[in-house]
Design a protein around this motif. Structure first.
Motif, short mmCIF file in Angstrom:
data_model
loop_
_atom_site.label_atom_id
_atom_site.label_comp_id
_atom_site.label_asym_id
_atom_site.label_seq_id
_atom_site.Cartn_x
_atom_site.Cartn_y
_atom_site.Cartn_z
N ASP A 37 -51.11 -17.47 18.54
CA ASP A 37 -52.00 -16.62 17.76
C ASP A 37 -52.48 -17.43 16.55
O ASP A 37 -51.70 -18.14 15.94
CB ASP A 37 -51.22 -15.38 17.28
N PRO A 38 -53.77 -17.34 16.19
CA PRO A 38 -54.28 -18.17 15.10
C PRO A 38 -53.56 -17.93 13.77
O PRO A 38 -53.55 -18.78 12.92
CB PRO A 38 -55.75 -17.80 15.00
N GLY A 39 -52.97 -16.78 13.59
CA GLY A 39 -52.26 -16.51 12.35
C GLY A 39 -50.84 -17.05 12.35
O GLY A 39 -50.20 -17.14 11.32
N ARG A 40 -50.32 -17.39 13.50
CA ARG A 40 -48.94 -17.88 13.59
C ARG A 40 -48.93 -19.39 13.45
O ARG A 40 -49.75 -20.08 14.01
CB ARG A 40 -48.33 -17.53 14.94
N LEU A 41 -47.93 -19.88 12.77
CA LEU A 41 -47.79 -21.31 12.60
C LEU A 41 -46.38 -21.73 13.00
O LEU A 41 -45.45 -20.94 12.93
CB LEU A 41 -48.06 -21.70 11.14
N ARG A 42 -46.24 -22.97 13.39
CA ARG A 42 -44.94 -23.44 13.84
C ARG A 42 -43.88 -23.43 12.75
O ARG A 42 -42.76 -23.05 12.99
CB ARG A 42 -45.08 -24.87 14.40
N SER A 43 -44.22 -23.86 11.57
CA SER A 43 -43.19 -23.98 10.54
C SER A 43 -43.71 -23.54 9.18
O SER A 43 -43.84 -24.32 8.27
CB SER A 43 -42.71 -25.42 10.46
N GLY A 44 -44.04 -22.27 9.04
CA GLY A 44 -44.51 -21.78 7.75
C GLY A 44 -45.94 -22.18 7.50
O GLY A 44 -46.68 -22.50 8.41
N MET A 45 -46.32 -22.18 6.24
CA MET A 45 -47.70 -22.50 5.91
C MET A 45 -47.73 -23.52 4.78
O MET A 45 -46.98 -23.43 3.83
CB MET A 45 -48.44 -21.25 5.48
N LEU A 64 -61.73 -0.72 7.97
CA LEU A 64 -61.54 -1.66 6.87
C LEU A 64 -61.54 -3.07 7.45
O LEU A 64 -60.85 -3.33 8.44
CB LEU A 64 -60.20 -1.40 6.16
N SER A 65 -62.32 -3.95 6.88
CA SER A 65 -62.47 -5.30 7.41
C SER A 65 -62.26 -6.30 6.26
O SER A 65 -63.03 -6.30 5.31
CB SER A 65 -63.85 -5.46 8.02
N VAL A 66 -61.19 -7.13 6.39
CA VAL A 66 -60.82 -8.06 5.33
C VAL A 66 -60.31 -9.36 5.96
O VAL A 66 -59.57 -9.31 6.95
CB VAL A 66 -59.68 -7.45 4.47
N PRO A 67 -60.65 -10.52 5.40
CA PRO A 67 -60.07 -11.77 5.92
C PRO A 67 -58.56 -11.81 5.65
O PRO A 67 -58.12 -11.42 4.58
CB PRO A 67 -60.77 -12.87 5.11
N TYR A 68 -57.80 -12.24 6.65
CA TYR A 68 -56.35 -12.39 6.44
C TYR A 68 -56.00 -13.87 6.51
O TYR A 68 -56.70 -14.66 7.12
CB TYR A 68 -55.54 -11.57 7.45
N THR A 69 -54.90 -14.22 5.85
CA THR A 69 -54.49 -15.63 5.81
C THR A 69 -53.22 -15.90 6.60
O THR A 69 -52.86 -17.05 6.80
CB THR A 69 -54.28 -16.10 4.36
N TYR A 70 -52.53 -14.84 7.04
CA TYR A 70 -51.28 -15.03 7.79
C TYR A 70 -50.97 -13.79 8.61
O TYR A 70 -51.26 -12.66 8.18
CB TYR A 70 -50.13 -15.32 6.80
N PHE A 71 -50.36 -13.98 9.78
CA PHE A 71 -49.86 -12.88 10.58
C PHE A 71 -48.43 -13.21 10.95
O PHE A 71 -48.15 -14.26 11.51
CB PHE A 71 -50.70 -12.68 11.85
N GLY A 72 -47.51 -12.34 10.60
CA GLY A 72 -46.11 -12.58 10.92
C GLY A 72 -45.19 -11.81 10.01
O GLY A 72 -45.60 -10.91 9.29
N GLN A 73 -43.90 -12.18 10.03
CA GLN A 73 -42.89 -11.49 9.25
C GLN A 73 -42.44 -12.27 8.02
O GLN A 73 -41.77 -11.71 7.16
CB GLN A 73 -41.66 -11.19 10.12
N LYS A 74 -42.75 -13.56 7.94
CA LYS A 74 -42.33 -14.38 6.79
C LYS A 74 -43.57 -14.86 6.06
O LYS A 74 -44.19 -15.84 6.45
CB LYS A 74 -41.51 -15.57 7.28
N GLU A 86 -44.33 -7.36 11.98
CA GLU A 86 -45.34 -8.41 11.91
C GLU A 86 -46.58 -7.80 11.27
O GLU A 86 -47.10 -6.79 11.75
CB GLU A 86 -45.64 -8.97 13.29
N CYS A 87 -47.03 -8.42 10.18
CA CYS A 87 -48.12 -7.87 9.38
C CYS A 87 -49.26 -8.87 9.23
O CYS A 87 -49.04 -10.08 9.28
CB CYS A 87 -47.63 -7.55 7.96
N TYR A 88 -50.43 -8.32 8.99
CA TYR A 88 -51.57 -9.12 8.56
C TYR A 88 -51.48 -9.20 7.04
O TYR A 88 -51.37 -8.16 6.37
CB TYR A 88 -52.89 -8.48 9.00
N ILE A 89 -51.52 -10.41 6.52
CA ILE A 89 -51.27 -10.64 5.10
C ILE A 89 -52.37 -11.49 4.50
O ILE A 89 -52.92 -12.36 5.17
CB ILE A 89 -49.90 -11.35 4.93
#
Length: 157
Positions: A37-45, A64-74, A86-89
């Motif tokens: 998923d484009p919001g998920r990263l292997r080792s944080g950000m 509601l439409s807003v750019p997000y910078t991360y999707f996940g739990q951390k 898991e949230c859009y953040i």
């Protein structure tokens, strides 16, 4: 999103190598998340990744439409925060502190619709539920939640 790798040159190096480096001074790097998923990263950000949007969050109920910078739990740039879902953040744009973030929404745990955290769209009770699913399954929720839903309906009228 394309990331660029910059190759630095050192004085006194091979002229042929310098010419090759000059022609490839800026070359695209592969996507950070691979085929995930484009919001998920292997080792944080990394710092750069927290600033650029990974996509657009859109609530399927209120639109509601807003750019997000991360999707996940951390969330990025946090030491000990692990969210229950898991949230859009997005980074909080109102404060300079990089550890501050806003939770935009998450998928409903029953129907999987993406919903915002607004009280008109969803409810969090150990998991995220969209209000249509809460209404359909009202009897499965505790009495306090049912009373809260009744209050919301009365206020909406």
């Amino acid at each position: 999103m394309l990331l660029y790798t910059v190759h630095l040159q050192t004085a006194g190096s091979d002229p042929a190598l310098e010419a090759a480096q000059d022609s490839a001074a800026l070359k695209p790097s592969p996507p950070v998340g691979g085929d995930q998923d484009p919001g998920r990263l292997r080792s944080g950000m990394d710092l750069d990744e927290t600033q650029s949007p990974k996509g657009i969050f859109e609530c399927q109920l209120c639109k509601l439409s807003v750019p997000y910078t991360y999707f996940g739990q951390k969330p990025p740039n946090t030491q000990s925060i692990i969210l229950l879902e898991e949230c859009y953040i997005m980074r909080d744009p109102f404060v300079p502190d990089k550890e501050k973030f806003l939770i935009l929404g998450s998928p409903c745990s029953l129907c999987k619709k993406v919903v915002c955290v607004g009280t008109e769209c969803s409810l969090f009770y150990s998991k995220r539920f969209c209000l249509p699913c809460v209404t359909k399954n009202k009897d499965a929720f505790p009495q306090e939640i049912q009373q809260d839903l009744d209050k919301r309906k009365a206020q909406a009228k």
